[in-house]
Design a protein around this motif. Sequence first.
Motif, PDB file in Angstrom:
ATOM      1  N   TYR A 140      37.983  42.540  36.991  1.00  0.00           N
ATOM      2  CA  TYR A 140      38.822  41.701  36.115  1.00  0.00           C
ATOM      3  C   TYR A 140      38.490  40.222  36.323  1.00  0.00           C
ATOM      4  O   TYR A 140      38.293  39.469  35.368  1.00  0.00           O
ATOM      5  CB  TYR A 140      40.286  41.983  36.428  1.00  0.00           C
ATOM      6  CG  TYR A 140      41.290  41.247  35.575  1.00  0.00           C
ATOM      7  CD1 TYR A 140      41.145  41.153  34.195  1.00  0.00           C
ATOM      8  CD2 TYR A 140      42.413  40.668  36.154  1.00  0.00           C
ATOM      9  CE1 TYR A 140      42.089  40.509  33.422  1.00  0.00           C
ATOM     10  CE2 TYR A 140      43.370  40.017  35.389  1.00  0.00           C
ATOM     11  CZ  TYR A 140      43.201  39.935  34.020  1.00  0.00           C
ATOM     12  OH  TYR A 140      44.144  39.285  33.255  1.00  0.00           O
TER      13      TYR A 140
ATOM     14  N   ARG B  56      48.163  48.829  40.512  1.00  0.00           N
ATOM     15  CA  ARG B  56      47.854  49.980  39.659  1.00  0.00           C
ATOM     16  C   ARG B  56      46.400  49.995  39.190  1.00  0.00           C
ATOM     17  O   ARG B  56      45.979  50.921  38.509  1.00  0.00           O
ATOM     18  CB  ARG B  56      48.807  50.026  38.468  1.00  0.00           C
ATOM     19  CG  ARG B  56      50.239  50.347  38.873  1.00  0.00           C
ATOM     20  CD  ARG B  56      51.130  50.491  37.671  1.00  0.00           C
ATOM     21  NE  ARG B  56      51.296  49.236  36.972  1.00  0.00           N
ATOM     22  CZ  ARG B  56      52.305  48.383  37.193  1.00  0.00           C
ATOM     23  NH1 ARG B  56      53.214  48.666  38.093  1.00  0.00           N
ATOM     24  NH2 ARG B  56      52.393  47.256  36.528  1.00  0.00           N
ATOM     25  N   LEU B  57      45.648  48.951  39.556  1.00  0.00           N
ATOM     26  CA  LEU B  57      44.215  48.982  39.263  1.00  0.00           C
ATOM     27  C   LEU B  57      43.472  49.404  40.526  1.00  0.00           C
ATOM     28  O   LEU B  57      43.941  49.181  41.637  1.00  0.00           O
ATOM     29  CB  LEU B  57      43.727  47.600  38.830  1.00  0.00           C
ATOM     30  CG  LEU B  57      44.320  46.980  37.559  1.00  0.00           C
ATOM     31  CD1 LEU B  57      43.551  45.724  37.194  1.00  0.00           C
ATOM     32  CD2 LEU B  57      44.315  47.957  36.397  1.00  0.00           C
TER      33      LEU B  57
ATOM     34  N   ARG C 242      43.134  53.285  43.848  1.00  0.00           N
ATOM     35  CA  ARG C 242      44.099  52.261  43.413  1.00  0.00           C
ATOM     36  C   ARG C 242      44.463  51.336  44.575  1.00  0.00           C
ATOM     37  O   ARG C 242      44.691  51.790  45.702  1.00  0.00           O
ATOM     38  CB  ARG C 242      45.377  52.937  42.925  1.00  0.00           C
ATOM     39  CG  ARG C 242      45.120  53.711  41.666  1.00  0.00           C
ATOM     40  CD  ARG C 242      46.238  53.540  40.701  1.00  0.00           C
ATOM     41  NE  ARG C 242      45.972  54.373  39.546  1.00  0.00           N
ATOM     42  CZ  ARG C 242      46.902  54.863  38.753  1.00  0.00           C
ATOM     43  NH1 ARG C 242      48.177  54.585  39.004  1.00  0.00           N
ATOM     44  NH2 ARG C 242      46.590  55.587  37.728  1.00  0.00           N
TER      45      ARG C 242
ATOM     46  N   GLY D 153      47.344  39.894  47.284  1.00  0.00           N
ATOM     47  CA  GLY D 153      47.538  39.612  45.862  1.00  0.00           C
ATOM     48  C   GLY D 153      46.629  40.414  44.962  1.00  0.00           C
ATOM     49  O   GLY D 153      45.746  39.877  44.308  1.00  0.00           O
ATOM     50  N   LEU D 154      46.828  41.746  44.964  1.00  0.00           N
ATOM     51  CA  LEU D 154      46.026  42.599  44.090  1.00  0.00           C
ATOM     52  C   LEU D 154      46.942  43.268  43.081  1.00  0.00           C
ATOM     53  O   LEU D 154      48.151  43.311  43.258  1.00  0.00           O
ATOM     54  CB  LEU D 154      45.323  43.680  44.924  1.00  0.00           C
ATOM     55  CG  LEU D 154      44.381  43.189  46.006  1.00  0.00           C
ATOM     56  CD1 LEU D 154      43.838  44.371  46.782  1.00  0.00           C
ATOM     57  CD2 LEU D 154      43.233  42.385  45.401  1.00  0.00           C
ATOM     58  N   TYR D 155      46.330  43.801  42.023  1.00  0.00           N
ATOM     59  CA  TYR D 155      47.096  44.595  41.065  1.00  0.00           C
ATOM     60  C   TYR D 155      47.121  46.025  41.581  1.00  0.00           C
ATOM     61  O   TYR D 155      46.090  46.694  41.589  1.00  0.00           O
ATOM     62  CB  TYR D 155      46.452  44.532  39.682  1.00  0.00           C
ATOM     63  CG  TYR D 155      46.353  43.125  39.136  1.00  0.00           C
ATOM     64  CD1 TYR D 155      47.505  42.456  38.719  1.00  0.00           C
ATOM     65  CD2 TYR D 155      45.144  42.454  39.071  1.00  0.00           C
ATOM     66  CE1 TYR D 155      47.436  41.157  38.229  1.00  0.00           C
ATOM     67  CE2 TYR D 155      45.068  41.162  38.585  1.00  0.00           C
ATOM     68  CZ  TYR D 155      46.214  40.524  38.169  1.00  0.00           C
ATOM     69  OH  TYR D 155      46.144  39.243  37.687  1.00  0.00           O
TER      70      TYR D 155
ATOM     71  N   GLU E 280      38.315  47.764  39.817  1.00  0.00           N
ATOM     72  CA  GLU E 280      38.887  47.158  38.612  1.00  0.00           C
ATOM     73  C   GLU E 280      39.479  45.785  38.898  1.00  0.00           C
ATOM     74  O   GLU E 280      39.385  44.861  38.082  1.00  0.00           O
ATOM     75  CB  GLU E 280      39.972  48.076  38.021  1.00  0.00           C
ATOM     76  CG  GLU E 280      39.414  49.301  37.315  1.00  0.00           C
ATOM     77  CD  GLU E 280      40.483  50.352  37.014  1.00  0.00           C
ATOM     78  OE1 GLU E 280      40.197  51.253  36.224  1.00  0.00           O
ATOM     79  OE2 GLU E 280      41.593  50.275  37.592  1.00  0.00           O
TER      80      GLU E 280
END
Lengths: 404, 244
Positions: free
Chosen positions: B101, B92-93, B133, B88-90, B97
């Motif tokens: 966050y 594009r970050l 990323r 569960g990561l973003y 990052e």
Amino acid sequence: MNFRHVWIVFKKEVKDIARDRRTLFTNLLIPIVLMPLLFTFLGGGMEKMEEDIENISIALTAESDTAEIRELLEKQVFADFPNIQFKESVENPSEAILQKEVRFVLEVENDFADLLARGEPYTLTIHYDQSDTKAAGSMGILNQAIQSYSRQLVQQRLTDLNIDPQILEPVKVVQVNAAEENKGGNLMLMMMLPLIISILIAVGGIPAATDLVAGEKERATFEPLLTTQAGRLSILIGKYLTVALFSFVSIIAQLTGMTIGGIISPSFFTMADGGGSMSFFIPPGALLISILIIIALGMVFAAIQLAISTFARSFKEAQTYLSFLTFIAMVPGYATMMMQPEDLRPLMFFVPLLNAIASLKMSLGGVINYAYLGIGLATSVVYVILSLMLAAWMFNKEKYLFRN
Amino acid sequence: MKILLETRHLTKHFGEIAAVEGISFSVGRGEVYGLLGENGAGKTTTLRMLATMLQPTSGSATLAGYDLVTQPEQVRSRIGILFGGDSGLYDRLTAAENIAYFGRLNNMEEAQLEERIRELARIFDMEEYIDRRAGKLSKGMKQKVAFARSIVHNPDIMLFDEPTSGLDVGATRNVHEFIMDCREQGKTIVFSSHTMSEVEKLCDRIGIIHKGRLVAQNSVAGLREEFQGKNLEDIFVELAGDER
Ligand SMILES: Nc1ncnc2c1ncn2[C@@H]1O[C@H](COP(=O)(O)OP(=O)(O)OP(=O)(O)O)[C@@H](O)[C@H]1O
Ligand SMILES: [Mg+2]
């Protein structure tokens, strides 16, 4: 709500989405590139069409091809029309027209000169393909030429009989334009812009809205996010501002595209306009109110889209619902496309979406009723609040937030 | 042992469904408490309530001295979660990052956060890819980033909901090691699972949850004794399998 948390969420979401090529494509590239292309294509097409209609090729039938008749047509009837060209005479008029060798085939009675001298009518037959749009357009030019030639003959005859030609004109019509020059709006913009803006506002927020809740649920980042110290409302507002921002970005990109298109191909704007004028003028007050109403509309859409994204069970489902919303957003735009500012009714300024479209149309039309615009702005603000309440309510509903 | 987490008749109904029904247990500092139950037993619902994502229908809990119902924000400042096997990561970050966050949303100062990320990168051996990323990372790397994210704000209590579901052997072992590390650091841990062996391996005490109710609660050894030396699997079947 904690503004620091709102700002953190907003900054992160904008960065995240700005790194997505897909969003940049729909929100920036397509509007900026597609609009000028569309304008050039449509505008260029219009210009070409007009040119084609003016360039007319004519042939005589073989029997009519005498020096006398040629002299009549080329030197007298069509003398003032350099774009009309006479070709070799043809045996079979229908064939020549259907083969597109010439647009018109003309036939004139061989003893026309005698009939003319006796003051009797002679027949001029025009063969053409009625189903050919260009020929139909050119026909008007031929008629105009023939009529002006006839009028000259009539005047000549009346003068010969010592009668004042004015006898044929019992009424003289004078037209006066009551509107100031340039006061009127631009018809093309008035028709297209409200529709385009409402569609773009609806479409521009979709990638962000789907990603920001439905996408987050699907990626399993949503639960960690909800367990940070940021409250739900702060998270929601941060996301909401992001969706609204991306709607505006796409509108600005679109308007930029349209401006570029208008510069490259001005005929797109002038083609529906009788006077062919590109210029229009919106009073600053009306312009400001229109901009505020557009911003409010963007915020309403952002809130509704987030609510839908929260409601959706999956990313795919959110996309489906949101494209349906876009479809709904198009309806009032199309329904009012042909309306003139004077056709707008007060009630329209109360209905969501329609209020924005009507206000925009009114401003672009140049006939401004500030009471109506005020209603449009006030109802817009009310809808912003209502839609945000809907989104917040949805975002607090466990039932929709955790549908696993 | 200091009690850091205590639930009192925690109950959650979804309309007609009683997902969790009057669950009470307590967990001390540095203790690992396992919630063992089948599909639909109410594990996720319990943990979501503890994480303040769901409002209890009735009952409450105290976490690190804060009340779940009346002080949810303070509770959130003391907990870290790892729900499900997905990282569960973003995408594009970058890894950093992603972690930052969650640190910022937990009110960490920038300087402190930067220091903490550097520390976490060292602990989890992520220095090489911390600025890459997340979408470009391997599964194992992503897992470490998710671990780091869950503890960036140095919580006292860790909530794990089936953190090994869908993971292969290696990834499962990483999760187990992470849990043991958290325990060693004195964190209080609630961990849910439907796998006997991992509960047996990791937990100090176990609560068996069935149809929203806690049907037995004891240490592994205590449970065995209670049920006359049967292994955990048999006990579970005996308690839960009555109508299978
Ligand atoms: N948001 C919800 N709305 C309605 N019912 C729900 C909701 N979440 C869970 N339930 C119901 O509550 C019960 C307990 O579900 P829960 O997810 O807590 O079980 P679980 O022990 O985590 O199961 P699993 O091992 O499958 O993850 C189930 O019957 C489930 O259908
Ligand atoms: Mg579960």
